[in-house]
Design a protein around this motif. Structure first.
Motif, PDB file in Angstrom:
ATOM      1  N   ASN A 243       0.859  -1.181   0.000  1.00 19.54           N
ATOM      2  CA  ASN A 243       0.000   0.000   0.000  1.00 19.54           C
ATOM      3  C   ASN A 243       0.896   1.232   0.000  1.00 19.54           C
ATOM      4  O   ASN A 243       1.748   1.389   0.872  1.00 19.54           O
ATOM      5  N   HIS A 244       0.703   2.129  -0.971  1.00 15.71           N
ATOM      6  CA  HIS A 244       1.592   3.283  -1.148  1.00 15.71           C
ATOM      7  C   HIS A 244       1.563   4.300  -0.020  1.00 15.71           C
ATOM      8  O   HIS A 244       2.488   5.105   0.103  1.00 15.71           O
ATOM      9  N   ASP A 245       0.493   4.326   0.785  1.00 15.43           N
ATOM     10  CA  ASP A 245       0.318   5.430   1.734  1.00 15.43           C
ATOM     11  C   ASP A 245      -0.360   4.957   3.013  1.00 15.43           C
ATOM     12  O   ASP A 245      -1.409   4.311   2.965  1.00 15.43           O
ATOM     13  N   ASP A 246       0.228   5.307   4.150  1.00 14.44           N
ATOM     14  CA  ASP A 246      -0.301   4.837   5.429  1.00 14.44           C
ATOM     15  C   ASP A 246      -1.644   5.441   5.800  1.00 14.44           C
ATOM     16  O   ASP A 246      -2.413   4.826   6.551  1.00 14.44           O
ATOM     17  N   ASP A 247      -1.967   6.648   5.316  1.00 16.95           N
ATOM     18  CA  ASP A 247      -3.291   7.213   5.589  1.00 16.95           C
ATOM     19  C   ASP A 247      -4.379   6.370   4.923  1.00 16.95           C
ATOM     20  O   ASP A 247      -5.357   5.983   5.555  1.00 16.95           O
ATOM     21  N   GLN A 248      -4.208   6.061   3.639  1.00 11.49           N
ATOM     22  CA  GLN A 248      -5.196   5.207   2.984  1.00 11.49           C
ATOM     23  C   GLN A 248      -5.095   3.781   3.514  1.00 11.49           C
ATOM     24  O   GLN A 248      -6.052   3.009   3.431  1.00 11.49           O
ATOM     25  N   GLY A 249      -3.954   3.471   4.117  1.00 12.98           N
ATOM     26  CA  GLY A 249      -3.776   2.151   4.715  1.00 12.98           C
ATOM     27  C   GLY A 249      -4.677   1.914   5.912  1.00 12.98           C
ATOM     28  O   GLY A 249      -5.027   0.767   6.211  1.00 12.98           O
ATOM     29  N   VAL A 250      -5.060   2.990   6.614  1.00 12.31           N
ATOM     30  CA  VAL A 250      -5.996   2.848   7.736  1.00 12.31           C
ATOM     31  C   VAL A 250      -7.314   2.275   7.221  1.00 12.31           C
ATOM     32  O   VAL A 250      -7.883   1.355   7.810  1.00 12.31           O
ATOM     33  N   GLY A 251      -7.768   2.816   6.092  1.00  9.15           N
ATOM     34  CA  GLY A 251      -8.993   2.300   5.482  1.00  9.15           C
ATOM     35  C   GLY A 251      -8.812   0.903   4.929  1.00  9.15           C
ATOM     36  O   GLY A 251      -9.713   0.058   5.034  1.00  9.15           O
TER      37      GLY A 251
END
Length: 346
Positions: A243-251
């Motif tokens: 996953n490229h980004d930890d913010d979108q990783g929360v979702g």
């Protein structure tokens, strides 16, 4: 990070922090030491020097990484009693940000640090500042012309993908017919293309691994959850995902938990505290994250201070600071989490 000091540079990064390096006098000859000290004026010490006013212009902090950029810049500037930091409100509207930078130019700040909402769109105002005799430290999103900045400092998007792919490759190298999926960022951004290219190039070194699906999200929790749900529905079984980004990783993690899937390992991107906490707890599929350190903003302030004071970077022999500094994208796992946990951002 989208179009990112509490501490100095991240341990393990390749960026140069002008305030964090040791002096570069290694000779045992006192005469040679004196000569070296006189010929270079390093910015390594924290002793107050010539007063410097730094103008800082960044985009709107509507993402965890971007907020961390602002925090790092402000905190680092406070470390130096002789540094005055003039900050703008920040905007994702290029016209508004151009106006903010022009205001800083008119205030005749000594140095500018700019993280542009759009590097290409803000190139002209960077050129304007340089022509006005105000050196520019271009942070992360690069201007279209090298004449628009004195120094560029930023992350390594290709390196993020490369290191994520290599980590996954090493975990799966002994598994026949391993399947991998990718949850990318915004596809029309150059940084997303670079991250995906690095990831694809790394996987080429492992003939047993195949990328079976790729889905682009939008760097938000909501998009991460929605796009991850689509990936899970389409792929009934796989072995790893990046996953490229930890913010979108929360979702993405929410979607994974809701689907009750745990047969694969997940690698995140950027270095958010939520991701690091999950890695430390070791109670989910998230086993690693590849850094894109917001401490680059602290380094930019160090370099701007050095420029304003006419100093070089201690630890290097040159009289001037470098033109380009690229940070290293370290892979954070349970084994080294304690080292990097203090740098995680909210």
């Amino acid at each position: 990070m989208p179009e990112t000091s509490r501490r100095g540079l991240l341990l393990g990064t390749a960026a140069v922090s002008a305030g964090a390096f040791l002096t570069a006098c290694t000779s045992n000859d006192p005469k040679e030491k004196d000569t070296a000290a006189q010929s270079n004026a390093p910015a390594a010490d924290d002793k107050p020097g010539k007063p410097v006013t730094i103008g800082f212009a960044g985009p709107q902090a509507d993402h965890g990484w971007l907020n961390a950029i602002n925090e790092n810049a402000r905190s680092r500037a406070k470390k130096y009693s002789e540094v005055t930091l003039e900050t703008t409100e920040g905007s994702n509207d290029t016209a508004a940000q151009i106006g903010q930078v022009k205001t800083l130019i008119n205030k005749k700040v000594d140095v500018l640090v700019i993280l542009p909402a759009d590097g290409k769109a803000l190139t002209q105002v960077g050129l304007e500042a340089m022509r006005a005799g105000i050196p520019v430290v271009n942070l992360d999103r690069i201007f279209a012309s090298p004449q628009a900045y004195r120094c560029w400092v930023g992350g390594d998007n290709y390196g993020m993908g490369l290191n994520a792919g290599t980590y996954i490759g090493e975990q799966l190298k002994d598994k026949p017919n391993a399947k991998v999926v990718e949850l990318a960022g915004i596809d029309n951004l150059e940084l997303t293309k670079q991250r995906s290219q690095g990831f694809a190039d790394a996987l080429k070194n492992y003939s047993n691994i195949k990328l079976v699906a790729r889905q682009a999200a939008d760097f938000t929790v909501e998009s991460g959850q929605a796009k991850m749900a689509q990936l899970l529905q389409a792929q009934k079984k796989f072995d790893a995902m990046w996953n490229h980004d930890d913010d979108q990783g929360v979702g993405a993690l929410r979607a994974i938990q809701q689907a009750g899937r745990d047969e694969f390992l997940m690698v995140g991107g950027a270095g958010a505290k939520s991701a690091m906490d999950a890695i430390k707890a070791d109670n989910s599929v998230l086993k690693a994250t590849v850094l894109y350190p917001p401490t680059m903003a602290a380094s930019a302030i160090d370099l701007a201070r050095a420029l304003g004071q006419g100093k070089g970077v201690a630890g290097l022999s040159e009289l001037e600071i470098p033109t380009n500094l690229t940070l290293y994208s370290a892979v954070v796992t349970k084994e080294n989490i304690e080292q990097y946990l203090p740098t995680g951002f909210n």
